[in-house]
Design an enzyme around this catalytic site. Structure first.
Site, PDB file in Angstrom:
ATOM      1  N   ASN A 102     -18.190  13.369 -16.457  1.00 16.83           N
ATOM      2  CA  ASN A 102     -18.214  12.990 -14.700  1.00 16.83           C
ATOM      3  C   ASN A 102     -19.403  13.432 -14.137  1.00 16.83           C
ATOM      4  O   ASN A 102     -19.237  13.212 -12.978  1.00 16.83           O
ATOM      5  CB  ASN A 102     -16.855  13.793 -14.444  1.00 16.83           C
ATOM      6  CG  ASN A 102     -15.587  13.230 -15.185  1.00 16.83           C
ATOM      7  OD1 ASN A 102     -15.248  14.024 -16.007  1.00 16.83           O
ATOM      8  ND2 ASN A 102     -15.157  11.897 -15.086  1.00 16.83           N
ATOM      9  N   MET A 145     -21.580  13.934  -8.926  1.00 22.23           N
ATOM     10  CA  MET A 145     -20.326  14.045  -9.800  1.00 22.23           C
ATOM     11  C   MET A 145     -19.366  13.047  -9.314  1.00 22.23           C
ATOM     12  O   MET A 145     -19.225  12.749  -7.989  1.00 22.23           O
ATOM     13  CB  MET A 145     -19.683  15.582  -9.423  1.00 22.23           C
ATOM     14  CG  MET A 145     -18.375  15.871  -9.943  1.00 22.23           C
ATOM     15  SD  MET A 145     -18.017  17.725  -9.942  1.00 22.23           S
ATOM     16  CE  MET A 145     -17.122  17.774 -11.351  1.00 22.23           C
ATOM     17  N   CYS A 146     -18.463  12.528 -10.160  1.00 27.20           N
ATOM     18  CA  CYS A 146     -17.648  11.373 -10.009  1.00 27.20           C
ATOM     19  C   CYS A 146     -16.510  12.036  -9.893  1.00 27.20           C
ATOM     20  O   CYS A 146     -15.713  12.547 -10.801  1.00 27.20           O
ATOM     21  CB  CYS A 146     -17.670  10.559 -11.232  1.00 27.20           C
ATOM     22  SG  CYS A 146     -16.697   9.223 -11.154  1.00 27.20           S
ATOM     23  N   LEU A 147     -15.880  12.165  -8.636  1.00 24.44           N
ATOM     24  CA  LEU A 147     -14.570  12.770  -8.524  1.00 24.44           C
ATOM     25  C   LEU A 147     -13.488  11.852  -7.734  1.00 24.44           C
ATOM     26  O   LEU A 147     -13.959  11.214  -6.610  1.00 24.44           O
ATOM     27  CB  LEU A 147     -14.783  13.923  -7.499  1.00 24.44           C
ATOM     28  CG  LEU A 147     -13.752  15.494  -7.569  1.00 24.44           C
ATOM     29  CD1 LEU A 147     -13.829  15.817  -9.241  1.00 24.44           C
ATOM     30  CD2 LEU A 147     -14.411  16.208  -6.729  1.00 24.44           C
ATOM     31  N   ARG A 170     -14.087   9.314  -3.710  1.00 25.04           N
ATOM     32  CA  ARG A 170     -14.191   7.918  -3.581  1.00 25.04           C
ATOM     33  C   ARG A 170     -13.674   7.332  -2.109  1.00 25.04           C
ATOM     34  O   ARG A 170     -12.625   7.748  -1.657  1.00 25.04           O
ATOM     35  CB  ARG A 170     -13.417   6.961  -4.479  1.00 25.04           C
ATOM     36  CG  ARG A 170     -14.200   7.160  -5.991  1.00 25.04           C
ATOM     37  CD  ARG A 170     -14.475   5.912  -6.635  1.00 25.04           C
ATOM     38  NE  ARG A 170     -14.933   6.229  -7.934  1.00 25.04           N
ATOM     39  CZ  ARG A 170     -14.196   6.316  -8.949  1.00 25.04           C
ATOM     40  NH1 ARG A 170     -13.016   6.402  -8.967  1.00 25.04           N
ATOM     41  NH2 ARG A 170     -14.596   6.800 -10.133  1.00 25.04           N
TER      42      ARG A 170
END
Lengths: 152, 403
Positions: free
Chosen positions: A79, A88-90, A94
């Site tokens: 992630n 960081m893809c959290l 979004r």
């Protein structure tokens, strides 16, 4: 400014009741909108023993716009983008998922949770996610290696 | 004492959001957006409660509830139950003038009137008539601080309020130098500080790496023995040379970048003539700058030549194409003319054949009994006219007809 007040309040709250494995605070005394975060990885994860530094950028429109979180320490994680940004893809960060009622402490808690258990269904590094799913041993080995190399 | 009450009222307004609370309020009374106790609470259709100002801001950005993201419009927002409003208004807050010294605390809904009418530290209009200044309420009955008074040292007129700060810089008073602790008159102090002998300064060669520091008065002792200072002229020379070389290097690199990527095509052939020039030039002027500019000129020259040649070739190509077309036209015309002529010839030949037919037929008719006579006559005619081409042709034509 509404954002400054709320961030100040959250900071005070965070200092009063700190979260385990997480320490965070503004990078400089003058700018409340840029935080430095330090995560210590949980013992049960392949990142155990690593100390990861992150950057939290809070937009001026906070809390109506989500903050962004990026790793400044290199990490082998599905992630976290494997480039110099380390973003960081959290999920909750979004724009379509962000809610003004979310707190910075919650965001940091989620980030720490991802170290323990990556979310492979929502990965930025699909290659690492595949490896995590199909060849966990290899994944754990590389993750441990990177932790030893970059996060000590 | 009868100054009207309004003149004692503070104009200071209270920002409810900035207030500090005596006890930390229950989390249930916090607005999910600003995380402070609700101010003018409102409720949404989905039964969430926010500050009125916060939800308006949120709806400006997105028409959804900030908590559960359900669709929401301005019409779905109504004032919250009075009980909630009472709960937050009864929270005990500290006076906003706490930093100035007010120790009062009161329910939030009373804080505004406290600041407006009671707080001794709120700023109110000065009681003296004709004075526009502001003063803390507790000091309002004392003498007006906005009056000008004379400084007892410099006889300069200053406001009472500013007297304290004036005394710190009054030109007739002296202050201590921060380095040598000697007293100096204020106007002279800054001049003194600039060359105070007690100030700790770096060695004059510190930028070359000398770590030595000492009071200004002793620096001469050090400079006599400092190796860095002894080396300064050489180091200086070297730095200058390095900077000029760096500059030169930079320009050369730029030229090089200009030359390398395009790789002009005709270089090998035409370079045989020009490099002699350039080499003699570099030999005479001997500075690299001249050489690079020469090279640049030369490259440009090659480029222009190359372009010119290309345009020439293009022009020639066009001409050739034009000629081709012309030639084609001429050939077609010629062919047509030949065709015409051929048909003419064919017609003529046909006419001759017809005549021949007629001749043959009439001869066959004339000597009916003697069939061999026709051949004999023809032979005689052929022998008699052997010099004539036309007759020979018609002769062979007759043989064909016979066959």
């Amino acid at each position: 400014m509404a954002a400054v007040k709320r961030i100040g309040r959250e900071l005070a709250e965070f200092e009063k009741s700190p979260l385990p494995h997480i320490s965070a605070g503004p990078a400089t005394d003058t700018d409340l909108f840029k935080w430095n975060v330090v995560l210590t990885a949980p013992e049960s994860s392949p990142y155990a023993g690593g100390i990861f530094t992150l950057r939290l950028d809070i937009p001026n429109e906070y809390p109506f716009k989500a903050p962004t979180l990026s790793f400044t320490t290199k990490i082998y994680h599905p992630n976290v983008s494997n480039d110099d940004k380390g973003s960081m893809c959290l999920g909750i960060l979004r724009s379509e998922n962000w809610k003004p009622s979310c707190k910075i402490a919650q965001v940091l808690e989620m980030a720490a949770g991802l170290l323990k258990e990556p979310n492979v269904d929502d990965a930025v590094e699909t290659g690492i996610a595949e490896e995590y799913k199909n060849n966990y041993e290899q994944f754990a080995k590389t993750a441990r290696e990177w932790t030893r190399k970059y996060a000590k | 004492m009868a100054p009207s009450r309004s003149s004692r009222n503070s104009l200071q307004s209270v920002d409810l959001r900035a207030l500090d609370y005596l006890a930390s309020p229950s989390a249930n009374l916090l607005c999910p957006i600003c995380h402070s106790p609700l101010i003018t609470p409102v409720q949404t259709r989905c039964l969430h409660t926010f500050c009125s100002a916060c939800i308006s801001l949120s709806l400006e950005r997105s028409l959804t509830c900030p908590v559960d993201r359900k669709d929401l419009s301005h019409d779905d927002v109504t004032p919250a139950p009075i009980m909630i409003a009472n709960l937050v208004n009864d929270l005990v807050v500290l006076c906003p003038n706490r930093e100035k010294g007010c120790e009062a605390s009161c329910a939030r809904w009373l804080v505004e009137s406290h600041v407006r009418e009671d707080c001794g530290y709120a700023m109110v209009k000065c009681a003296k008539e004709g004075c526009d200044g502001m003063v803390a309420r507790k000091d309002v009955d004392e003498d007006c601080v906005h009056e000008a008074v004379e400084c007892e040292f410099c006889e300069f007129a200053v406001r009472k309020l500013d007297l304290e700060s004036h005394l710190r810089e009054c030109p007739k008073l002296s202050s201590e130098c921060p380095h040598c602790a000697e007293p100096f008159l204020n106007p002279e102090l800054s001049i003194h500080i600039a060359d105070c002998p007690a100030e700790i300064i770096d060695c004059p060669a510190s930028h070359f790496g000398c770590p030595y520091t000492c009071p200004r008065s002793e620096v001469d002792n050090h400079t006599g023995s400092c190796h860095f200072i002894a080396l300064t002229p050489i180091l200086q020379l070297h730095t200058e040379r390095i900077t000029t070389l760096e500059l030169e290097n930079k320009t050369i690199r730029q030229k090089l970048e200009l030359l390398i990527p395009p790789r002009p095509l005709p270089t090998p052939s035409s370079s045989s003539s020009n490099p002699q020039d350039s080499s003699t030039n570099t030999g005479s002027s001997s500075t690299t700058r001249d050489m690079t500019s020469e090279m640049q000129d030369y490259t440009y020259h090659l480029y222009s030549e190359y372009e010119q040649l290309r345009s020439d070739v293009e022009r020639l190509n066009a001409q050739i194409r034009e000629l081709d077309v012309k030639q084609d036209m001429a050939r077609i015309n010629e062919g047509l003319r030949y065709n015409d002529e051929m048909t003419g010839m064919r017609a003529a030949i046909n006419g001759l054949r017809m005549q021949l037919h007629w001749l043959v037929a009439s001869r066959r008719d004339a000597p009916t009994p003697n069939s061999g006579g026709a051949g004999g006559a023809a032979n005689r005619v052929g022998a008699g006219s052997s010099t004539n081409d036309g007759r020979r042709m018609s002769d062979s034509a007759r043989q064909i007809v016979k066959l």
